[in-house]
Design a protein around this motif. Structure first.
Motif, PDB file in Angstrom:
ATOM      1  N   TYR A 142       0.776  -1.266  -0.130  1.00 21.79           N
ATOM      2  CA  TYR A 142      -0.009  -0.021   0.021  1.00 21.79           C
ATOM      3  C   TYR A 142       0.858   1.486   0.074  1.00 21.79           C
ATOM      4  CZ  TYR A 142      -3.749  -3.390   1.105  1.00 21.79           C
ATOM      5  OH  TYR A 142      -4.598  -4.142   1.216  1.00 21.79           O
ATOM      6  N   VAL A 143       2.097   1.257   0.275  1.00 23.36           N
ATOM      7  CA  VAL A 143       2.983   2.333   0.178  1.00 23.36           C
ATOM      8  C   VAL A 143       3.011   3.162  -0.843  1.00 23.36           C
ATOM      9  CG1 VAL A 143       5.454   3.052   0.252  1.00 23.36           C
ATOM     10  CG2 VAL A 143       4.672   1.276   1.702  1.00 23.36           C
ATOM     11  N   PRO A 144       2.842   2.772  -2.424  1.00 23.93           N
ATOM     12  CA  PRO A 144       2.874   3.683  -3.162  1.00 23.93           C
ATOM     13  C   PRO A 144       1.549   4.409  -3.178  1.00 23.93           C
ATOM     14  CG  PRO A 144       3.508   1.596  -4.236  1.00 23.93           C
ATOM     15  CD  PRO A 144       3.155   1.467  -2.551  1.00 23.93           C
ATOM     16  N   LEU A 145       0.490   3.873  -2.832  1.00 29.66           N
ATOM     17  CA  LEU A 145      -0.807   4.453  -2.905  1.00 29.66           C
ATOM     18  C   LEU A 145      -1.090   5.312  -1.772  1.00 29.66           C
ATOM     19  CD1 LEU A 145      -3.539   3.599  -4.228  1.00 29.66           C
ATOM     20  CD2 LEU A 145      -4.131   2.177  -2.423  1.00 29.66           C
ATOM     21  N   LEU A 146      -0.450   5.072  -0.580  1.00 29.66           N
ATOM     22  CA  LEU A 146      -0.317   6.098   0.525  1.00 29.66           C
ATOM     23  C   LEU A 146       0.614   7.310   0.214  1.00 29.66           C
ATOM     24  CD1 LEU A 146      -1.168   5.933   3.440  1.00 29.66           C
ATOM     25  CD2 LEU A 146       1.452   5.600   3.930  1.00 29.66           C
ATOM     26  N   VAL A 147       1.663   7.183  -0.537  1.00 25.83           N
ATOM     27  CA  VAL A 147       2.360   8.215  -0.974  1.00 25.83           C
ATOM     28  C   VAL A 147       1.784   9.146  -1.967  1.00 25.83           C
ATOM     29  CG1 VAL A 147       4.458   9.001  -2.497  1.00 25.83           C
ATOM     30  CG2 VAL A 147       4.575   6.942  -0.779  1.00 25.83           C
ATOM     31  N   THR A 148       0.769   8.569  -2.883  1.00 28.52           N
ATOM     32  CA  THR A 148      -0.054   9.410  -3.835  1.00 28.52           C
ATOM     33  C   THR A 148      -1.167   9.988  -2.956  1.00 28.52           C
ATOM     34  OG1 THR A 148       0.231   7.720  -5.522  1.00 28.52           O
ATOM     35  CG2 THR A 148      -1.392   9.296  -6.020  1.00 28.52           C
ATOM     36  N   SER A 149      -1.812   9.530  -2.073  1.00 32.64           N
ATOM     37  CA  SER A 149      -2.619  10.285  -1.121  1.00 32.64           C
ATOM     38  C   SER A 149      -2.212  11.514  -0.592  1.00 32.64           C
ATOM     39  CB  SER A 149      -3.453   9.158  -0.236  1.00 32.64           C
ATOM     40  OG  SER A 149      -3.598   7.835  -0.738  1.00 32.64           O
ATOM     41  N   VAL A 150      -0.876  11.127   0.045  1.00 35.39           N
ATOM     42  CA  VAL A 150      -0.303  12.315   0.592  1.00 35.39           C
ATOM     43  C   VAL A 150       0.002  13.456  -0.314  1.00 35.39           C
ATOM     44  CG1 VAL A 150       1.748  13.026   1.833  1.00 35.39           C
ATOM     45  CG2 VAL A 150       0.922  10.787   2.693  1.00 35.39           C
ATOM     46  N   LEU A 151       0.287  13.053  -1.616  1.00 38.99           N
ATOM     47  CA  LEU A 151       0.865  14.088  -2.326  1.00 38.99           C
ATOM     48  C   LEU A 151      -0.314  14.992  -2.868  1.00 38.99           C
ATOM     49  CD1 LEU A 151       3.217  14.902  -4.400  1.00 38.99           C
ATOM     50  CD2 LEU A 151       2.113  13.522  -5.993  1.00 38.99           C
ATOM     51  N   LEU A 152      -1.247  14.019  -2.874  1.00 34.36           N
ATOM     52  CA  LEU A 152      -2.640  14.785  -3.376  1.00 34.36           C
ATOM     53  C   LEU A 152      -3.355  15.739  -2.191  1.00 34.36           C
ATOM     54  CD1 LEU A 152      -4.492  14.437  -5.851  1.00 34.36           C
ATOM     55  CD2 LEU A 152      -6.077  13.064  -4.377  1.00 34.36           C
ATOM     56  N   VAL A 153      -3.290  15.359  -0.939  1.00 32.69           N
ATOM     57  CA  VAL A 153      -3.517  16.199   0.113  1.00 32.69           C
ATOM     58  C   VAL A 153      -2.575  17.373   0.138  1.00 32.69           C
ATOM     59  CG1 VAL A 153      -3.590  16.363   2.659  1.00 32.69           C
ATOM     60  CG2 VAL A 153      -4.614  14.601   1.371  1.00 32.69           C
ATOM     61  N   LEU A 154      -1.185  17.151  -0.021  1.00 29.49           N
ATOM     62  CA  LEU A 154      -0.338  18.267   0.078  1.00 29.49           C
ATOM     63  C   LEU A 154      -0.538  19.241  -1.044  1.00 29.49           C
ATOM     64  CD1 LEU A 154       2.108  18.023   2.307  1.00 29.49           C
ATOM     65  CD2 LEU A 154       3.465  17.611   0.290  1.00 29.49           C
ATOM     66  N   MET A 155      -0.790  18.616  -2.243  1.00 29.16           N
ATOM     67  CA  MET A 155      -1.036  19.719  -3.457  1.00 29.16           C
ATOM     68  C   MET A 155      -2.186  20.665  -3.061  1.00 29.16           C
ATOM     69  SD  MET A 155      -0.016  17.298  -6.669  1.00 29.16           S
ATOM     70  CE  MET A 155      -1.187  18.195  -7.658  1.00 29.16           C
ATOM     71  N   PHE A 156      -3.186  19.926  -2.502  1.00 34.35           N
ATOM     72  CA  PHE A 156      -4.647  20.553  -2.232  1.00 34.35           C
ATOM     73  C   PHE A 156      -4.066  21.626  -1.286  1.00 34.35           C
ATOM     74  CE2 PHE A 156      -9.015  21.135  -1.455  1.00 34.35           C
ATOM     75  CZ  PHE A 156      -9.360  21.446  -2.836  1.00 34.35           C
ATOM     76  N   LEU A 206      -8.020   2.049  -7.111  1.00 37.27           N
ATOM     77  CA  LEU A 206      -8.040   3.448  -6.295  1.00 37.27           C
ATOM     78  C   LEU A 206      -6.907   4.315  -6.494  1.00 37.27           C
ATOM     79  CD1 LEU A 206     -10.000   5.001  -4.480  1.00 37.27           C
ATOM     80  CD2 LEU A 206      -8.578   4.081  -2.495  1.00 37.27           C
ATOM     81  N   GLY A 207      -5.832   3.746  -6.820  1.00 35.94           N
ATOM     82  CA  GLY A 207      -4.600   4.376  -7.233  1.00 35.94           C
ATOM     83  C   GLY A 207      -4.532   5.175  -8.454  1.00 35.94           C
ATOM     84  N   THR A 208      -5.263   4.624  -9.304  1.00 37.43           N
ATOM     85  CA  THR A 208      -5.414   5.248 -10.618  1.00 37.43           C
ATOM     86  C   THR A 208      -6.291   6.494 -10.539  1.00 37.43           C
ATOM     87  OG1 THR A 208      -5.013   3.103 -11.889  1.00 37.43           O
ATOM     88  CG2 THR A 208      -6.279   4.662 -13.130  1.00 37.43           C
ATOM     89  N   VAL A 209      -7.450   6.298  -9.882  1.00 33.53           N
ATOM     90  CA  VAL A 209      -8.253   7.407  -9.557  1.00 33.53           C
ATOM     91  C   VAL A 209      -7.493   8.613  -8.785  1.00 33.53           C
ATOM     92  CG1 VAL A 209     -10.377   8.256  -8.293  1.00 33.53           C
ATOM     93  CG2 VAL A 209     -10.121   5.915  -9.260  1.00 33.53           C
ATOM     94  N   LEU A 210      -6.448   8.203  -7.930  1.00 35.42           N
ATOM     95  CA  LEU A 210      -5.615   9.243  -7.241  1.00 35.42           C
ATOM     96  C   LEU A 210      -4.783   9.837  -8.208  1.00 35.42           C
ATOM     97  CD1 LEU A 210      -4.804   7.683  -4.005  1.00 35.42           C
ATOM     98  CD2 LEU A 210      -6.636   9.316  -4.454  1.00 35.42           C
ATOM     99  N   GLY A 211      -4.138   8.974  -9.166  1.00 32.47           N
ATOM    100  CA  GLY A 211      -3.204   9.411 -10.262  1.00 32.47           C
ATOM    101  C   GLY A 211      -3.964  10.459 -11.314  1.00 32.47           C
ATOM    102  N   VAL A 212      -4.943   9.939 -11.686  1.00 33.79           N
ATOM    103  CA  VAL A 212      -5.717  11.229 -12.512  1.00 33.79           C
ATOM    104  C   VAL A 212      -5.971  12.509 -11.804  1.00 33.79           C
ATOM    105  CG1 VAL A 212      -7.924  11.398 -13.834  1.00 33.79           C
ATOM    106  CG2 VAL A 212      -7.034   9.212 -13.780  1.00 33.79           C
ATOM    107  N   LEU A 213      -6.520  12.179 -10.473  1.00 32.62           N
ATOM    108  CA  LEU A 213      -6.710  13.759  -9.660  1.00 32.62           C
ATOM    109  C   LEU A 213      -5.506  14.410  -9.569  1.00 32.62           C
ATOM    110  CD1 LEU A 213      -9.165  12.419  -7.019  1.00 32.62           C
ATOM    111  CD2 LEU A 213      -9.499  13.633  -9.107  1.00 32.62           C
ATOM    112  N   VAL A 214      -4.223  13.784  -9.463  1.00 37.48           N
ATOM    113  CA  VAL A 214      -3.169  14.239  -9.277  1.00 37.48           C
ATOM    114  C   VAL A 214      -2.642  15.104 -10.503  1.00 37.48           C
ATOM    115  CG1 VAL A 214      -0.486  13.863  -9.150  1.00 37.48           C
ATOM    116  CG2 VAL A 214      -2.049  12.987  -7.338  1.00 37.48           C
TER     117      VAL A 214
END
Lengths: 328, 511
Positions: free
Chosen positions: A16-30, A277-285
């Motif tokens: 789940y690490v990559p997924l977590l990193v992407t989530s953190v990135l998204l929150v950070l960017m926002f 779910l990661g792909t969804v986050l990727g698109v959002l990023v």
């Protein structure tokens, strides 16, 4: 031989690490956007992300299936363009009813994906080259229909394009968002809860093993390209609503955006590991980068590409580190 | 319980034939398997054992003959059909998906479903049950690749058993298991046999075959040599039938193949490692290898034998310590520098790390020599043929056709090709990592003799093997590893026995 539950939990957690990193990135960017720019911190900005990227999301979902098997589909952008062209041409030039055109376009995309999958499997050719051929073919076909853009004035299309579905709190989404969310939901269930989905993962883990375990390798492999073809044509239909035109130059380079979203979402390009779910986050990023740059105002839109490029590098390195550590 | 010949065989193969380009792998082989027996399939490398198994499991289509299952002729079109028909196989290399959980690996393809969806809790419950049935303690929800090869192998067996197979084929299942795991596996096999499952067991460990098997079929050069009751065939006779020689030939030389080092025990060291280590792989170790000396590395699977050797070849970077070659300190950063210092390394996994299966025997043999010469000085075609033929003859590589594809060769012959490749470069130190693993008695003896001869000619050899008897037969000194640490270095002065080495491994005594 013996296993303790803690070690098992740690082992499971690593995926789940990559997924977590992407989530953190998204929150950070926002958060950065909210602090820097007035009006950034609103629900509608977030929803606009979905509205503007609904078609990309749908295409990226199809790409996730393919990448999970360890393959790649370069034809998606061209299939999207062909779908917009076919829709516009049939509706505007031939007066076909949209309710007939849309299913037809979906069938064309699915069949195109099916054929590519069949060629890849039957002749054991690299997916890269087969879908590259598919890409040229589909893009070329657009121009046999028309060299110029065909705009759509059909009332059904314009109505669909202008519909806003109100949400509580003065927010709204477009119908395309509902379609995309539906696609994500169905794909999630298929990938994680059906035999087809598990076979996709198995195929990505080891094709040889999947074969020897008696799994339907051929069917699965062809299916993922058909799914990607279907998603591309559906993405094309959504883009037609969004652009209200068909054009051979629509969605140029979209295949690369889709691959970038999948990779940033934490799916390994070698296959077998990743989450929808990661792909969804990727698109959002990807969408958020664009939004940030448009809010910034002075930077050229090409900065989007530069940032995406930088992010891709970081994520590929991250994957390498995680996979490398797992081997030791 | 031994099979009764009055019974009808559950699986019968009649006159099966299989050809590969340039090789006839099976030539009219007959074979019977009865329910409730453990049946050994014996033969040298290239005898056709693997091919027969692949035909039975539908991986290769046969070119002739018929397969009869439960009295009915069947056509096995693929692995899935084989499984559906009740034939399950566990291969030598683990054939599971490392990215999936243990539970999925056990049940994928037959997942329990509810409303058309995978019923995850039921899946885990059933997998855990199957694992517990075999007295194993494996967390079924952990990903498979978090476990060692040995455990993965056991999971593969759990999977095969879970299919409720009528016929279970075990192809070299014990080659990566330790003694305790072998014991566990045999217990499982006996239980299944008593339930009426027919088990086909392929192994190069004769003792294991004699311990577990009721009957055996011997193949020789792609043909059926004979079918025997285990109790009625002495080991010596079995070996003779496998290699097609006289019964008096014991196959494995009982006396020591080891010779005194050419220059005596006080010959100058060719290589000396001081405190060499790689964090996470191997603790600091000192090792000296003299010219003409065979040094063995013994230890259990995963004890750090391979890791220690890889440092000497520059395949991994050492994180501390130094290496001296002929007295001068060198930095072995890459295999290329190691090769230039006269070090050669035959890796354990010859398929993925050593040989290129798509190339011919000739191409594989000249590969290292060509690399040493540089690509600007290509070897002529006739010279390549000369070299290839010379080594094919010298090492007895079968088939003796330089243009045969390496992937169509048997394991032992592949090993010989790999050896030939390094021997042409005339190395001063030859590192052999499990050179005899998974190959048959005849080829094993040949390779052992070769190693002894090479050392007699002054070459240094670092010999890694899980078989202690073999280490004792060949090596002048034995380094014992345990838990990634070189715990002892024992001179093989005649008093050393497999038992004493095992005791050292077990106790981890510092010398």
């Amino acid at each position: 031989m013996t296993s303790n539950p803690m070690a098992g939990a740690v082992r499971r957690g690593r995926q789940y690490v990559p997924l977590l990193v992407t989530s953190v990135l998204l929150v950070l960017m926002f958060s950065v956007g909210s602090v820097q720019y007035d009006g950034f911190l609103s629900g509608q900005v977030l929803l606009n992300l979905l509205i503007d990227n609904a078609f990309l999301l749908v295409v990226a979902v199809g790409m996730t299936f393919v990448v999970l098997t360890g393959g790649i589909d370069l034809s998606v952008g061209a299939v999207v363009a062909l779908s917009t062209m076919l829709s516009a041409w049939l509706v505007e030039r031939h007066g076909w009813p949209p309710l007939l055109v849309i299913p037809l376009v979906l069938v064309v995309g699915t069949v195109a994906g099916f054929v590519m999958g069949w060629v890849i499997h039957s002749f054991e050719i690299q997916p890269f080259i087969v879908t590259l051929a598919g890409m040229f073919l589909a893009r070329g076909l657009c121009y046999t229909i028309s060299i110029d853009s065909i705009s759509i004035t059909d009332p059904t299309y314009t109505a669909f394009a202008q519909t806003r579905i109100p949400l509580p709190g003065d927010l709204f989404v477009s119908p395309s968002v509902l379609v995309a969310v539906g696609v994500v939901a169905v794909a999630f269930v298929v990938l994680h809860h059906t035999r087809l989905g598990r076979n996709v993962y198995a195929l990505g883990g080891s094709e040889q093993s999947a074969l020897l375990m008696g799994l339907p390798v051929a069917r699965t492999k062809i299916a993922v390209y058909a799914v990607s073809g279907f998603c591309s044509s559906l993405g094309g239909v959504l883009l037609t609503f969004y652009m209200l035109s068909g054009y051979g130059l629509h969605a140029v380079g979209l295949e690369l955006d889709a691959i970038a979203a999948v990779v940033i979402g934490g799916t390994l390009l070698t296959g077998g590991s990743g989450y929808l779910l990661g792909t969804v986050l990727g698109v959002l990023v990807l969408g958020l980068i664009q939004t940030l740059i448009s809010f910034q105002g002075t930077l050229s839109s090409w900065w989007t590409r530069i940032v995406i490029g930088g992010l891709l590098f970081v994520f590929i390195l991250l994957q390498r580190l995680i996979v490398g550590r797992r081997k030791v | 319980m031994p099979a009764q010949s009055a019974q009808q065989p559950v699986l019968e193969v009649r006159g099966i034939r299989k050809e590969f380009p340039g090789v006839v792998a099976l030539d009219g082989v007959d074979f019977r398997l009865f329910p409730g027996e453990v049946h050994a399939l014996m033969g040298e490398n290239g005898a056709g054992k693997s091919t027969l198994i692949k035909v039975l499991t539908g991986v290769h289509p046969s070119d002739g003959g018929e397969v009869v299952l439960d009295g009915r002729p069947v056509r096995i079109a693929g692995p899935l059909q084989a499984q559906l028909a009740g034939i399950s196989t566990v291969y030598q290399e683990v054939n599971l998906c490392p990215n999936l959980s243990v539970a999925e690996n056990i049940l994928i393809g037959r997942e329990p479903r509810r409303f058309g969806l995978v019923h995850w809790s039921e899946l885990r419950r059933r997998a855990a049950e199957s694992v517990a049935d075999l007295d194993l303690d494996i967390d079924v929800s952990a990903p498979l690749d978090s476990y060692s090869t040995a455990v993965q192998q056991l999971v593969a067996i759990v999977r095969a058993v879970e299919v409720s197979a009528k016929v279970l084929i075990l192809d070299e299942p014990t080659s990566s298991l330790d003694r305790e795991e072998v014991r566990q596996l045999f217990a499982v096999m006996r239980r299944l046999r008593d339930q009426g499952v027919a088990i086909l067991f392929v192994s190069h460990f004769l003792d294991q075959v004699y311990e577990i098997c009721d009957r055996m079929t011997v193949l020789l050069g792609g043909r059926l040599e004979g079918e025997y009751l285990t109790g009625e065939l002495r080991q010596v006779d079995l070996v003779a039938r496998m290699i097609g020689g006289e019964p008096s030939d014991p196959g494995e030389p009982s006396d020591s193949a080891r010779r005194e080092p050419a220059e005596g025990a006080d010959a100058p060291p060719f290589l000396r490692a001081d405190g060499l280590a790689r964090s996470g792989a191997i603790e600091p170790y000192d090792l000296t290898i003299r010219s003409g000396e065979v040094v063995g590395l013994a230890g259990l699977l995963g004890s750090g034998r391979t890791e220690a050797a890889r440092l000497l070849f520059g395949a991994d970077h050492s994180t501390r310590g130094s290496v001296r070659i002929e007295g001068a300190e060198v930095s072995l950063r890459t295999p290329r520098t190691a090769i230039s210092h006269g070090i050669a390394f035959c890796p354990e996994d010859r398929k993925t790390e050593g040989l290129i299966g798509e190339l011919t025997v000739r191409e594989n043999i000249v590969l290292a020599l060509q690399a040493a010469r540089g690509w600007t000085r290509p070897l002529s075609g006739t010279r390549q043929d000369e070299i290839a033929l010379h080594w094919i003859r010298a090492l007895g590589i079968r088939p003796g056709n330089p243009e045969a594809l390496v992937r169509n060769l048997s394991g032992g012959n592949q090993q010989k090709v790999l050896l030939a490749r390094w021997l042409i470069t005339d190395p001063k130190l030859l590192i052999l990592d499990e050179p005899t693993r998974g190959i048959d008695v005849g080829a094993k003896a040949e390779i052992q003799k070769l190693v002894a001869d090479l050392a007699g000619d002054g070459m240094s050899v670092l010999f890694i093997s899980a078989e202690l008897e073999e280490v004792l037969r060949l090596c002048h000194r034995v380094g014992v590893l345990r838990d990634r640490r070189l715990v002892a270095e024992l001179p093989n002065d005649g008093s050393l026995t497999p038992e004493s080495i095992m005791a050292t491994i077990a106790s981890g005594a510092q010398s």
